[in-house]
Design a protein around this motif. Structure first.
Motif, PDB file in Angstrom:
ATOM      1  N   VAL A 216       0.627  -0.952   0.351  1.00  0.00           N
ATOM      2  CA  VAL A 216      -0.220   0.049   0.044  1.00  0.00           C
ATOM      3  C   VAL A 216       0.663   1.392   0.125  1.00  0.00           C
ATOM      4  N   ASN A 217       2.190   1.344   0.861  1.00  0.00           N
ATOM      5  CA  ASN A 217       2.528   2.521   1.324  1.00  0.00           C
ATOM      6  C   ASN A 217       3.996   3.210  -0.250  1.00  0.00           C
ATOM      7  N   TRP A 218       3.736   1.902  -0.575  1.00  0.00           N
ATOM      8  CA  TRP A 218       5.011   1.788  -2.141  1.00  0.00           C
ATOM      9  C   TRP A 218       4.436   2.750  -2.980  1.00  0.00           C
ATOM     10  N   CYS A 219       2.926   3.032  -3.584  1.00  0.00           N
ATOM     11  CA  CYS A 219       2.096   4.148  -4.154  1.00  0.00           C
ATOM     12  C   CYS A 219       1.934   5.377  -4.084  1.00  0.00           C
ATOM     13  N   ARG A 220       2.449   5.437  -2.484  1.00  0.00           N
ATOM     14  CA  ARG A 220       1.871   6.976  -1.974  1.00  0.00           C
ATOM     15  C   ARG A 220       3.025   7.725  -2.166  1.00  0.00           C
ATOM     16  N   HIS A 221       3.683   7.266  -2.463  1.00  0.00           N
ATOM     17  CA  HIS A 221       5.582   8.039  -2.042  1.00  0.00           C
ATOM     18  C   HIS A 221       5.441   9.725  -2.879  1.00  0.00           C
ATOM     19  N   ARG A 222       5.688  10.608  -2.896  1.00  0.00           N
ATOM     20  CA  ARG A 222       5.723  11.326  -3.178  1.00  0.00           C
ATOM     21  C   ARG A 222       6.266  11.578  -4.782  1.00  0.00           C
ATOM     22  N   LYS A 223       7.039  10.740  -4.537  1.00  0.00           N
ATOM     23  CA  LYS A 223       7.433  11.313  -6.337  1.00  0.00           C
ATOM     24  C   LYS A 223       8.336  10.255  -6.812  1.00  0.00           C
ATOM     25  N   HIS A 224       8.018   9.305  -7.748  1.00  0.00           N
ATOM     26  CA  HIS A 224       8.226   7.899  -8.364  1.00  0.00           C
ATOM     27  C   HIS A 224       9.689   8.431  -9.166  1.00  0.00           C
ATOM     28  N   PHE A 225      10.557   7.689  -8.997  1.00  0.00           N
ATOM     29  CA  PHE A 225      11.546   7.741 -10.505  1.00  0.00           C
ATOM     30  C   PHE A 225      11.820   6.799 -11.304  1.00  0.00           C
ATOM     31  N   PHE A 226      11.680   6.093 -12.307  1.00  0.00           N
ATOM     32  CA  PHE A 226      12.071   4.664 -12.998  1.00  0.00           C
ATOM     33  C   PHE A 226      13.237   4.854 -14.041  1.00  0.00           C
ATOM     34  N   ILE A 227      13.658   3.788 -13.454  1.00  0.00           N
ATOM     35  CA  ILE A 227      14.671   4.023 -15.254  1.00  0.00           C
ATOM     36  C   ILE A 227      14.391   2.392 -15.740  1.00  0.00           C
ATOM     37  N   LEU A 228      14.468   1.877 -17.389  1.00  0.00           N
ATOM     38  CA  LEU A 228      13.892   0.778 -17.743  1.00  0.00           C
ATOM     39  C   LEU A 228      15.182   0.780 -18.521  1.00  0.00           C
ATOM     40  N   SER A 229      15.585  -0.369 -19.403  1.00  0.00           N
ATOM     41  CA  SER A 229      15.746  -0.760 -20.955  1.00  0.00           C
ATOM     42  C   SER A 229      14.718  -0.512 -21.809  1.00  0.00           C
ATOM     43  N   SER A 230      15.058  -0.115 -22.988  1.00  0.00           N
ATOM     44  CA  SER A 230      13.283   0.104 -23.936  1.00  0.00           C
ATOM     45  C   SER A 230      13.358  -1.539 -24.049  1.00  0.00           C
ATOM     46  N   ALA A 231      13.621  -2.742 -23.971  1.00  0.00           N
ATOM     47  CA  ALA A 231      12.999  -4.164 -23.735  1.00  0.00           C
ATOM     48  C   ALA A 231      12.076  -4.556 -22.054  1.00  0.00           C
ATOM     49  N   GLY A 232      11.858  -3.087 -21.616  1.00  0.00           N
ATOM     50  CA  GLY A 232      11.135  -2.880 -20.598  1.00  0.00           C
ATOM     51  C   GLY A 232      12.240  -3.747 -19.265  1.00  0.00           C
ATOM     52  N   LYS A 233      13.450  -3.752 -19.263  1.00  0.00           N
ATOM     53  CA  LYS A 233      14.334  -4.608 -18.138  1.00  0.00           C
ATOM     54  C   LYS A 233      14.055  -3.224 -16.800  1.00  0.00           C
ATOM     55  N   PRO A 234      13.185  -3.224 -15.438  1.00  0.00           N
ATOM     56  CA  PRO A 234      14.292  -2.189 -14.988  1.00  0.00           C
ATOM     57  C   PRO A 234      15.496  -2.070 -14.802  1.00  0.00           C
TER      58      PRO A 234
ATOM     59  N   ILE B 284       9.763  -5.014  -9.547  1.00  0.00           N
ATOM     60  CA  ILE B 284       8.710  -4.565 -10.281  1.00  0.00           C
ATOM     61  C   ILE B 284       9.004  -4.502 -11.681  1.00  0.00           C
ATOM     62  N   SER B 285       9.171  -5.303 -11.972  1.00  0.00           N
ATOM     63  CA  SER B 285       9.482  -6.055 -13.367  1.00  0.00           C
ATOM     64  C   SER B 285       7.976  -5.951 -14.512  1.00  0.00           C
ATOM     65  N   GLY B 286       7.377  -6.739 -13.647  1.00  0.00           N
ATOM     66  CA  GLY B 286       5.634  -6.190 -13.833  1.00  0.00           C
ATOM     67  C   GLY B 286       5.306  -4.984 -14.588  1.00  0.00           C
ATOM     68  N   TYR B 287       6.075  -4.187 -13.854  1.00  0.00           N
ATOM     69  CA  TYR B 287       5.720  -2.368 -13.680  1.00  0.00           C
ATOM     70  C   TYR B 287       6.337  -2.253 -15.406  1.00  0.00           C
ATOM     71  N   THR B 288       7.735  -2.222 -14.573  1.00  0.00           N
ATOM     72  CA  THR B 288       8.270  -1.777 -16.639  1.00  0.00           C
ATOM     73  C   THR B 288       7.869  -2.100 -17.259  1.00  0.00           C
ATOM     74  N   GLY B 289       7.206  -3.436 -17.283  1.00  0.00           N
ATOM     75  CA  GLY B 289       6.840  -4.040 -18.594  1.00  0.00           C
ATOM     76  C   GLY B 289       5.275  -3.162 -19.613  1.00  0.00           C
ATOM     77  N   VAL B 290       4.737  -2.435 -18.781  1.00  0.00           N
ATOM     78  CA  VAL B 290       3.592  -2.296 -18.966  1.00  0.00           C
ATOM     79  C   VAL B 290       4.168  -1.084 -19.147  1.00  0.00           C
ATOM     80  N   ILE B 291       5.199  -0.130 -18.881  1.00  0.00           N
ATOM     81  CA  ILE B 291       6.079   0.801 -19.108  1.00  0.00           C
ATOM     82  C   ILE B 291       6.639   0.696 -20.549  1.00  0.00           C
TER      83      ILE B 291
END
Lengths: 436, 565
Positions: free
Chosen positions: A32-50, A61-68
């Motif tokens: 629950v707390n994860w999505c409540r942070h004020r500012k997230h940064f994600f870096i992933l490869s163009s193949a979707g790897k976190p 978070i590979s599921g999420y980076t896959g969607v991105i």
């Protein structure tokens, strides 16, 4: 600016990847707390790897980076590219840099442009470790490469950068802050640094608490503020430098994103750090000797003691300015790409109040720097502050007053401030950066 | 860059890419995905699998953003070339639009001197608030004349909903002008005519008299020219008031245009042909909404041969629009005074096609439906009325007759009722027309000062939706009004006003904002308890304090005394 990053675990550069314990590292997208942070940064490869996440653990978070990755691809396939999503108070900002996708998810009031600038800083941080040549080559060879294998140990620097970007206006302003110091003292330090001039030495600088004391550079190369921020972040992101002389490769992307420079880093007093940057990877001992000469010279004329004293002081207070009604300000000299700001006095010494003030500055900054419709003046009244943003060809001013101040009093007070800055200019800023 | 070839610059305005309405719960397996689509239209014809992919992406974006923003998922997406926007007016029903951004094509010379084309997409000239308002407006108007989506599905099935959506949105969607950025459309208010105390009490007794003589009329509006004078007894929520007022204004403009034509024809001594010449296309589709924005009259194509003699381009016959269902078109030889109601008072009862509207009940606090506690469409929230409108000179009266009134429901189907009602209204209205005319002349004289030329302003009251504006001082027929000789709002000012509006919406605690642009005009936004005033002050040399003095002056002249504002 404050050097208070006690919430960021301090580790040495060469420590193993697994040794770094990130705050909130146990969280994942299901908690629950994860999505409540004020500012997230994600870096992933163009193949979707976190590759990096500010909160939680990359491996979860590979599921999420896959969607991105899927969303980005949809637009790429249509010869378009996604830039920003707005959802209630949340902004999702995308920066696509070849093999890397960078994403900010924020519910701060930072604008799309401001968040994209921050993603660029993060991207530069990665380049500083890899260079763009190496980054491109890796993914050309294996699109599915897990870049975390190569970035082991850089998480603390990315984390530290992520925090600094929320706490320090220098990133937003694209400028750096100097230690306020008597001009004669600064000049004396500069001329001492001159002594060690050699073809092995590209840049020499002294910094204290993320502020610049002085910088010597070749005539033909200035140092971009984005590269300076990387240097500050490196020094600030690890405690190793405090205990011993260090020699570390660093790519400064604005200087040259294809190759490494080499930095000799050493604290010469408790607060003051000396950096000597060379293009040659074999010059550690030469630069170490240069340091000894510098320290000796500084000591013999009592400058070392003076620098340490200045760097320990808190800066100046708003009362020194003597502008009635003025509570706080940020003044950026556009010519010198430096800014100055008083210490945070009550109520802004409270972190929450300080963030609230930043929020107001950020709004003004964004409006005034609109790409298509920039402003010269932006004034507004909130329940707690009156904010004046004022941009001319020579300066940018962001000033906070009380909510009840009249417009004429505010104008007078701003002029008083400008007069004070003019008078103090040579102590507040490095007006003529010395060259080798 | 001086390499720019000024001849090579092409500006392309933003345009609709596609528009759709879908409900993910209608087709939740891979095979039935196409069932989710309730309405789809696009600039280019696209195959079904592309439509399904677009809707799939839309849902993907909504789900992706929901992780962080569960209650307000994806509202809009900015891409390099397009803008997507999303609106969920009822649970699971999504209105979704994709707009291709306006862009500037330039031919420049590259480093080797070869010409190459660059395209600059103008993302910041399409305001999210304007697109959002457009989608909301579309739903708001649809709902007034068709009821909620879910209500139709439950009473008549999905097919019926698809037909209604097609009928309503087909014309409307392509006519929206994304290029014009006007704060007046984004804030979207109602024009009211301020009344003197005596005029107000006379209007009230006039309304009361009618409602006691015809007890089945539960509520009324009074409109003078295009301004609302009386907006009912409070039973109708203010956003429905706005919708109905706007709808009527489009009819009034149509009728006035028609009357002018007849007048012209008469002057051309062709009066004898006129009575058979004109016809009106009546339809309760989105195209009526259109005529609010463009005053082109809808003229029946099947009318008289005298068309060919006409030199007025606005009387040129329009193509038959095959998308309008025949049942909603009425061709009439000469209109009666009823804007809504029978057009020929001597026709058979079967010619009467009473207009039905679906309004919301007025809840005390918020009139705009929120999508928070939504599980089902609450049928007890829908009030159905027959709508009848009568026009005489500049006066238009609108009558609300509840469907659940047995007497009223019967009367609206009988021609004999309209005949007697017509006679009644003709005699009753004379006095009130005189009063309103005097009131109108008086208010016209007020506030006609030189200040009109120096500044432009827009005032908006969130509670009453009252709007008063001098931003675009053009009257509805396109001619300049007297105050238009002064400052003209540039496109830069128009965009800056929209941005200021968005800022005030985003930061509800701010009470005033002053901005000075790089081209040296000031724009001020000032807010107090739901009232917002926007002012453009084009003074290069003025200081902050001087601009404040100007704002005070304008406020004193225009906004002291009238309780509407």
């Amino acid at each position: 600016m404050s050097n208070d990053h006690s919430n960021v675990p301090v580790i040495s550069v060469d420590e193993e990847y697994s040794g770094y314990r990130r705050k909130y590292g146990h969280e994942d997208p299901q908690s629950v707390n994860w999505c409540r942070h004020r500012k997230h940064f994600f870096i992933l490869s163009s193949a979707g790897k976190p590759i990096y996440t500010r909160y939680g653990d990359e491996s979860r978070i590979s599921g999420y980076t896959g969607v991105i990755q899927a969303i980005v691809s949809f637009f790429v396939d249509a010869e378009d590219s996604i830039r920003c999503i707005n959802a209630g108070n949340h902004k999702f900002v995308f920066l696509l840099k070849g093999p890397l996708y960078l994403v900010a998810v924020s519910r701060t009031n930072e604008s799309e442009t401001q968040l994209r600038d921050q993603l660029n800083y993060l991207y530069n941080q990665i380049l500083s470790v890899l260079t763009s040549t190496q980054l491109t080559r890796i993914f050309e060879q294996r699109i599915n490469y897990d870049l975390r294998l190569l970035l082991g140990g850089t998480e603390p620097f990315l984390d530290n950068l992520a925090t600094s970007m929320s706490d320090e206006p220098g990133f937003m302003l694209g400028s750096i802050q100097c230690v306020r110091m008597n001009k004669e003292l600064r000049d004396k330090i500069g001329s001492i640094l001159q002594i060690v001039k050699s073809k092995d030495l590209l840049y020499a600088m002294l910094i204290a608490n993320n502020k610049l004391i002085t910088l010597l550079r070749p005539k033909r190369h200035s140092l971009h503020s984005a590269d300076l921020h990387l240097i500050f972040n490196m020094v600030n992101g690890s405690s190793t430098f405090r205990s011993a002389e260090s020699w570390t490769p660093i790519c400064l992307p604005k200087f040259n994103n294809k190759g490494f420079l080499h930095a000799y880093v050493c604290y010469i007093t408790g607060n003051v750090c000396l950096l000597l940057i060379s293009p040659d990877k074999d010059k550690f001992f030469e630069l170490s000797d240069a340091k000894s000469i510098i320290v000796e010279e500084l000591t013999s004329c009592n400058a070392l003691q003076a620098i340490e004293e200045v760097s320990q002081s808190e800066g100046y207070s708003i009362a020194d300015v003597g502008a009635a009604g003025l509570r706080h300000f940020i003044y950026k000299s556009r010519k010198h790409v430096q800014y100055t700001s008083p210490t945070f006095m009550a109520p802004y010494n409270d972190p929450h109040e300080k963030q609230k003030l930043f929020k107001l500055y950020r709004y003004t900054h964004d409006r005034m720097h609109s790409r298509i419709r920039p402003l010269k003046v932006h004034y507004y009244v909130s329940p707690t502050e009156t904010i004046l943003g004022w941009i001319t060809s020579t300066f940018e001013l962001y000033a906070a007053f009380g909510p009840l101040i009249s417009k004429s009093a505010l104008t007078n007070s701003s002029h008083t401030l400008l007069k004070w800055i003019k008078k103090e200019e040579e102590n507040l800023f490095i007006l003529n950066s010395q060259v080798f | 860059m001086d390499t720019t070839n000024s001849q090579g610059i092409v500006t392309v305005p933003p345009s609709l890419s596609y528009f759709c309405v879908y409900n993910p719960s209608f087709g939740d397996t891979d095979d039935s995905q196409s069932d989710q689509l309730l309405y789809y239209t696009s600039k280019k014809t696209v195959p079904m699998d592309v439509k399904i992919r677009q809707v799939g992406l839309a849902q993907g974006l909504v789900n992706f953003t929901r992780v962080f923003s569960p209650s307000k998922p994806c509202e809009n997406v900015h891409t390099q070339k397009n803008r997507l926007a999303f609106y969920e007016p009822e649970p699971d029903y999504w209105i979704h639009i994709s707009i291709e951004l306006g862009h500037v094509k330039k031919v420049i010379k590259d480093k080797e001197g070869k010409p190459k084309t660059t395209i600059d997409y103008l993302d910041s000239n399409l305001h999210d608030s304007g697109v959002k308002r457009m989608l909301e407006l579309g739903y708001e108007m649809y709902r007034i004349f068709n009821g909620p989506f879910e209500y139709t599905v439950r009473t008549d099935g999905i097919k019926a909903l698809k037909n209604k959506l097609e009928e309503f949105f087909a014309n409307w969607v392509f006519e929206w002008d994304f290029e014009k950025t006007e704060l007046t459309k984004t804030v979207d208010g109602i024009l009211y005519m301020p009344l003197s105390d005596s005029a107000e009490s006379q209007i009230t007794s006039f309304v009361n008299q009618i409602q006691s003589d015809y007890e089945f009329i539960s509520d009324m509006f009074v409109i003078w020219q295009n301004k609302l004078v009386y907006r009912g007894n409070g039973a109708i929520p203010v956003n429905n008031v706005r919708g109905i007022w706007r709808h009527l204004v489009s009819y009034i403009a149509e009728r006035d245009e028609h009357d002018r034509e007849i007048e012209n024809k008469r002057k051309n001594k062709e009066a004898e042909k006129v009575s058979t010449f004109m016809g009106f296309t009546r339809n309760i589709s989105g195209s009526n909404l259109l005529s609010y924005f463009s005053t082109t009259p809808k003229v029946s194509p099947s009318t008289s041969p005298t068309n060919s003699t006409s030199h007025n381009p606005s009387t040129a016959p329009l193509e038959t629009n095959g998308l309008l269902s025949p049942s909603t078109q009425v061709f009439i030889p000469g209109p009666s005074n009823f804007l809504l109601g029978p057009t020929n008072l001597h026709g058979p009862d079967g010619d009467i096609h009473p207009v039905k509207v679906y309004l919301s009940k007025n809840s005390n606090s918020s009139n705009i439906r929120t999508v928070d506690h939504r599980h089902d469409v609450d049928e007890s929230d829908i009030e159905e009325y027959y709508l009848v409108a009568y026009k005489q000179n500049a006066l238009t009266l609108v009558f609300f007759i509840p469907l659940n009134s047995l007497e009223g429901s019967a009367k609206v189907q009988e021609m004999v009722f309209y005949r007697s009602f017509h006679n009644y209204l003709t005699s009753q209205s004379e006095e009130i027309i005189k009063i309103l005319n005097e009131n109108h002349e008086k208010s016209k004289k007020l506030g006609r000062t030189d200040i009109d030329k120096e500044y432009r302003y827009l005032f908006f009251n969130k509670m009453t939706l009252a709007v008063k504006s001098s931003l675009y001082p053009f009257s509805s027929n396109g001619s300049l009004t007297s105050s238009s000789r002064g400052l003209t709002i540039t496109s830069e000012m128009a965009h800056a006003l929209c941005e200021l509006h968005e800022d005030l919406e985003k930061y509800p605690q701010l009470t005033e904002i002053y901005t000075r642009s790089s081209t040296n005009f000031w724009i001020v936004g000032k807010r107090s308890e739901g009232r917002v005033l926007y002012i453009v002050v084009p003074k290069k040399e003025a200081s902050l304090a001087e601009v404040e003095d100007d704002v005070r002056r304008i406020t004193a002249i225009y906004f002291s005394g009238d309780n509407i504002y």
